[in-house]
Motif scaffolding. Structure first.
Motif, short mmCIF file in Angstrom:
data_model
loop_
_atom_site.label_atom_id
_atom_site.label_comp_id
_atom_site.label_asym_id
_atom_site.label_seq_id
_atom_site.Cartn_x
_atom_site.Cartn_y
_atom_site.Cartn_z
N HIS A 177 0.84 -1.20 0.00
CA HIS A 177 0.00 0.00 0.00
C HIS A 177 0.88 1.25 0.00
N GLU A 178 0.36 2.31 -0.63
CA GLU A 178 1.12 3.56 -0.72
C GLU A 178 1.53 4.08 0.65
N MET A 192 6.62 -2.37 -8.07
CA MET A 192 6.39 -1.10 -7.36
C MET A 192 6.96 0.08 -8.14
N GLY A 193 8.08 -0.14 -8.80
CA GLY A 193 8.69 0.95 -9.57
C GLY A 193 7.84 1.43 -10.72
N ASP A 194 6.92 0.58 -11.20
CA ASP A 194 6.00 1.02 -12.26
C ASP A 194 5.07 2.11 -11.77
N TYR A 195 4.74 2.07 -10.48
CA TYR A 195 3.80 3.03 -9.89
C TYR A 195 4.52 4.23 -9.25
N ARG A 248 -10.12 0.14 -1.57
CA ARG A 248 -9.97 -0.62 -0.33
C ARG A 248 -10.71 -1.94 -0.44
N MET A 249 -10.08 -3.01 0.08
CA MET A 249 -10.72 -4.32 0.07
C MET A 249 -11.92 -4.31 1.01
#
Length: 220
Positions: free
Chosen positions: A12-13, A49-52, A117-118
């Motif tokens: 998560h961010e 993660m690096g894609d985001y 959110r789940m």
């Protein structure tokens, strides 16, 4: 010491930002496309993660590219079997599957709200079947699951297989994480209390010393 996030390949961010406050660099494993047999395994999006967060990747704050996909080596399979034969490890796993929404999310698909959110499991009957007390004590090994995957299973064995495969995927992700941390001198960190307890149990049982940290999620 830098950190390796586990057990998943994304976080998560808010967890990421918390980790970057505490560590200079955070390492991420790629999606674990585990092959139980040559014809049966898991697949997933090859995202990282690096894609985001390309700015963090460019600055070196995110480090990625650790591939743990493919068939389990005999050494990894032996380590997984130790977890599956450990009554305390199995108890922690089953308790987390019963009560930890974040842990459930790694094994059963969940729907999402408008903010990502789940919310609720998309198959509540499947989750309920996984949570049956008898499953905590059912014997499993990598080899028995491989044998099951090679034959057509009757309906009453399908859930037994899925639960066992969930055990193997969970253990393998933790075993790979521990070994990466040992190889690279990293601290294993997570925001999943259930996975944190499982990794701690494995390390205590096997005499592995690592700085295992769980980031508390608040409000997300």
């Amino acid at each position: 010491m830098d950190a390796l996030y586990y057990p998943f390949h994304l976080c998560h961010e808010q967890t990421l930002h918390q980790l970057l406050k505490d560590y200079s660099h955070v390492h991420f494993r790629d999606f674990m496309a585990l092959q139980l047999t040559p014809l049966m395994g898991t697949t997933g999006f090859p995202d990282r993660m690096g894609d985001y967060y390309p700015n963090f990747l460019e600055s070196g704050k995110i480090v990625q590219g650790y591939d743990d996909s493919g068939q389990l080596s005999p050494e990894i399979a032996t380590a997984v079997n130790r977890d599956l034969a450990d009554p305390l490890w199995r108890s922690i796993f089953h308790e987390a599957l019963r009560n930890d929404r974040g842990f459930q999310r790694g094994l059963v698909p969940f729907s999402q709200d408008s903010q990502g959110r789940m919310t609720v499991p998309t198959d509540s009957a499947l989750l309920a079947a996984f949570q049956q007390p008898k499953r905590e004590f059912a014997p499993y090994t990598v080899e028995t699951l491989q044998a099951m995957s090679r034959r057509r299973l009757p309906e009453n064995e399908v859930l037994d297989f899925e639960y066992g495969f969930g055990l193997i995927k969970t253990s393998a992700a933790l075993v790979y994480s521990i070994r990466r941390c040992q190889q690279l001198g990293l601290a294993p960190v997570t925001d999943s209390p259930g996975h944190h307890q499982l990794l701690a149990r494995t390390c205590l049982r096997d005499g592995v010393v690592v700085s295992n940290v769980c980031v508390k999620r608040e409000g997300y």
